[in-house]
Design a protein around this motif. Structure first.
Motif, PDB file in Angstrom:
ATOM      1  N   LYS A   1      -3.176   7.679   1.142  1.00  0.00           N
ATOM      2  CA  LYS A   1      -1.772   7.247   1.266  1.00  0.00           C
ATOM      3  C   LYS A   1      -1.204   7.114  -0.151  1.00  0.00           C
ATOM      4  CE  LYS A   1       0.644   5.981   4.864  1.00  0.00           C
ATOM      5  NZ  LYS A   1       0.833   6.590   6.159  1.00  0.00           N
ATOM      6  N   ILE A   2       0.026   7.523  -0.352  1.00  0.00           N
ATOM      7  CA  ILE A   2       0.683   7.341  -1.657  1.00  0.00           C
ATOM      8  C   ILE A   2       0.930   5.839  -1.864  1.00  0.00           C
ATOM      9  CG2 ILE A   2       2.792   7.828  -3.010  1.00  0.00           C
ATOM     10  CD1 ILE A   2       1.196  10.362  -2.508  1.00  0.00           C
ATOM     11  N   PRO A   3       0.433   5.272  -2.968  1.00  0.00           N
ATOM     12  CA  PRO A   3       0.652   3.831  -3.173  1.00  0.00           C
ATOM     13  C   PRO A   3       2.139   3.493  -3.324  1.00  0.00           C
ATOM     14  CG  PRO A   3      -0.943   4.718  -4.760  1.00  0.00           C
ATOM     15  CD  PRO A   3      -0.325   5.883  -4.067  1.00  0.00           C
ATOM     16  N   VAL A   4       2.514   2.367  -2.729  1.00  0.00           N
ATOM     17  CA  VAL A   4       3.901   1.893  -2.843  1.00  0.00           C
ATOM     18  C   VAL A   4       3.890   0.693  -3.790  1.00  0.00           C
ATOM     19  CG1 VAL A   4       5.918   1.014  -1.591  1.00  0.00           C
ATOM     20  CG2 VAL A   4       4.358   2.625  -0.468  1.00  0.00           C
ATOM     21  N   ARG A   5       4.713   0.771  -4.825  1.00  0.00           N
ATOM     22  CA  ARG A   5       4.748  -0.332  -5.795  1.00  0.00           C
ATOM     23  C   ARG A   5       5.515  -1.518  -5.212  1.00  0.00           C
ATOM     24  NH1 ARG A   5       7.040   3.846  -9.239  1.00  0.00           N
ATOM     25  NH2 ARG A   5       5.418   5.006 -10.334  1.00  0.00           N
ATOM     26  N   GLU A   6       5.411  -2.634  -5.929  1.00  0.00           N
ATOM     27  CA  GLU A   6       6.051  -3.845  -5.418  1.00  0.00           C
ATOM     28  C   GLU A   6       7.557  -3.693  -5.207  1.00  0.00           C
ATOM     29  OE1 GLU A   6       5.263  -7.728  -7.317  1.00  0.00           O
ATOM     30  OE2 GLU A   6       3.275  -7.362  -6.408  1.00  0.00           O
ATOM     31  N   ASP A   7       8.175  -2.895  -6.069  1.00  0.00           N
ATOM     32  CA  ASP A   7       9.629  -2.723  -5.942  1.00  0.00           C
ATOM     33  C   ASP A   7       9.992  -1.684  -4.880  1.00  0.00           C
ATOM     34  OD1 ASP A   7       8.874  -0.368  -7.092  1.00  0.00           O
ATOM     35  OD2 ASP A   7      10.202  -0.515  -8.846  1.00  0.00           O
TER      36      ASP A   7
END
Ligand code: SF4
Ligand code: SF3
Length: 550
Positions: free
Chosen positions: A338-344
């Motif tokens: 899965k493509i990591p999703v950053r906090e923002d």
């Protein structure tokens, strides 16, 4: 399992042992359960939305649409991810329920299982999931309408999610999704109540597509006429598929100095038409064709592949691209990263980009270019030319051939049909159906190409806007008086919402193929035929005679 939501369903009746798409029975049941859990969430979110509770936020809204999107054909095959979403949904339902209780709000389904069901072990989950699917409804007409509504919601949810990802939301869409989800469990609703709901779904389908059109064009500008390279360059490439333009934008930005090229695949092709995306010189071209050819075409691409949505085809064992495929959003496949999703909320494509650098350049499988970018704004800019061509008789008819492509042999019809069309006709298209004829060089009429590609399946909205504009220009009182033939190919549930949207806009006599949906019971099909003139397709020869009275 029982699934008949797509056009390739087994024998045009239903997949019962395993999906023609590769969906396993457990995955199918978990998807059914996920939708059921979504209804539990909807039961409470509806009450809180009406009460204007601050608890109804983007987490709830996103859950409502993403859980539907996950169950779209070829979007997600990952049982673990689906189970995780089921658990998240149950937690959400419970917190919303607690708030309703705190506020003294009563809900219609509070004593229904959808508001209460919980599990203690895996067996519970699997057993229960088998009871909440399509066959829970015994009456075939009610079942047909409940499923038609559900599939319309799935398509609508997908488009709403892409708009959401670009920061555009519309509360009335979420409210309708809640209402309609609950209607599919409401035993007090008969055929006479469900039919208007299905048509209302079409109305909200128009709103969802308009919202997405607005989201895409305000973020990336209006699509413009663009030539897209279908060959390859010498640098390594990243192939990006699916429909989410916010993802390709981030990938383009993050990879701009990495020495790699970005190629679009299937429904991502229209990304090339948008000014804010085409400005990146490393957006190199489009690789391959519609979704169903991916098992062969990915073998020669060499670089990593990103799925932002459907359509995923499970790879053959030992496929050379195993280990190189990534997914994001509602898309998922076991063991694919899965493509990591950053906090923002932004995505981190660094692993994909680093992987690409170690890969060879793609192998060329085609050569040349295709032309597209004929969404409403661009067509309006050409309006005088188009209107003149119609008035002079140079263009006799427009043929809307949008929709989906698929792997069945019978779809050769669409390529043959496009080729057999009289030379004074123009094809209007959107969706992956276009791969059947967009490389055929069908020529132009006084500089207007004979295949006008508006974009992705959701850009069928553009085709409707164009039709409405033509109606205005020619001063007609009925959209059906325009010289437009509708010959639409469908496959998955986004095509269902497009169809319902066209019906809502008053379009009649749509031809739908290659087969009519298996989920239409004879009585429901009859309603569509009698009220809207929906029909199937015949042979190319017969249909040419029928459409052009030759
Ligand atoms: Fe069968 Fe289509 Fe359902 Fe897959 S999505 S299981 S092919 S009906
Ligand atoms: Fe294609 Fe799957 Fe429907 Fe968006 S990518 S149109 S089939």
């Amino acid at each position: 399992m029982f699934c008949y939501q797509c056009q390739e369903t087994f024998k045009n009746e239903g997949c019962q042992i395993s999906g023609v798409c590769g969906k396993k029975p457990t995955t199918a049941s978990l998807q059914d359960l996920l939708i059921y859990i979504d209804k539990g969430v909807a039961n409470y979110s509806q009450a809180l939305r009406q009460a204007k509770s601050p608890l109804i936020d983007n987490t709830v809204n996103k859950y409502l649409i993403n859980s539907l999107f996950i169950t779209i054909t070829n979007a997600n095959f990952d049982d673990q991810e689906i189970f995780h979403e089921i658990q998240r949904g149950l937690q959400l339902r419970e917190s919303l329920k607690a708030e309703c209780e705190r506020l003294g709000l009563h809900t219609k389904f509070e004593n229904h299982n959808l508001a209460k069901w919980y599990f203690t072990n895996e067996r519970d989950v699997l057993n229960f999931s088998k009871t909440v699917g399509v066959l829970r409804t015994a009456n075939e007409d009610i079942r047909s309408l409940r499923e038609l509504l559900t599939y319309g919601l799935k398509g609508m949810a997908a488009y709403t999610e892409h708009a959401f990802n670009l920061g555009k939301t519309d509360d009335s869409l979420f409210a309708f999704i809640e209402k309609a989800l609950l209607a599919t469990e409401d035993d007090s609703l008969g055929v006479n109540e469900l039919i208007p709901l299905v048509l209302e779904c079409g109305q909200f389908g128009v709103s969802a597509m308009a919202l997405l059109d607005n989201a895409n064009t305000s973020a990336f500008g209006n699509p413009e006429i663009t030539k897209v390279n279908i060959g390859v360059g010498t640098r390594p490439g990243i192939l990006i598929s699916g429909h989410d333009l916010n993802d390709i934008k981030q990938l383009l930005e993050q990879s701009k100095d990495a020495g790699v090229d970005i190629y679009t695949h299937s429904e991502m092709l229209p990304a090339h038409y948008y000014p804010e995306l085409k400005k990146y010189p490393h957006l190199f071209g489009n690789y391959g064709n519609a979704w169903w050819k991916q098992k062969e075409e990915f073998e020669t691409f060499n670089g990593p592949i990103v799925f932002t949505t459907n359509c995923i085809v499970p790879p053959k064992k030992g496929a050379s691209y195993e280990g190189k495929v990534f997914t994001t959003n509602a898309a998922g496949f076991p063991d694919w990263k899965k493509i990591p999703v950053r906090e923002d909320g932004t995505k981190d494509f660094s692993e994909v980009i680093e992987m690409a650098k170690t890969c060879q350049a793609p192998k060329e499988i085609e050569h040349g270019e295709i032309i597209g970018g004929f969404a409403h704004n661009q067509v309006f800019a050409l309006a005088n030319k188009v209107v003149e061509a119609v008035k002079s008789g140079a263009i006799k008819k427009f043929v809307v051939m949008g929709g989906c492509d698929g792997r069945h042999k019978e779809r050769d019809y669409y390529g043959d049909f496009a080729q057999a069309l009289p030379k004074d006709t123009v094809i209007l298209t959107a969706g992956c159906a276009k791969y059947r004829y967009n490389k055929m060089n069908l020529g132009d009429i006084g500089g207007i190409p004979r295949v006008l590609d508006a974009g992705q399946c959701n850009d069928s909205y553009s085709l409707a806007v164009i039709a409405l504009k033509l109606k205005e220009v020619f001063d007609l009182d009925d959209i059906n008086k325009l010289p437009i033939i509708y010959n639409i190919a469908w496959y998955e549930q986004k095509a269902v919402i497009v169809l319902l949207a066209l019906l809502y806009l008053g379009v009649k006599n749509i031809h739908l193929g290659p087969t009519l949906p298996a989920f239409l019971s004879p009585n429901v099909a009859k309603v569509l035929v009698e009220n809207f003139g929906i029909a199937g397709i015949g042979t190319v020869e017969d249909d040419m005679k029928k459409f052009f009275e030759m």
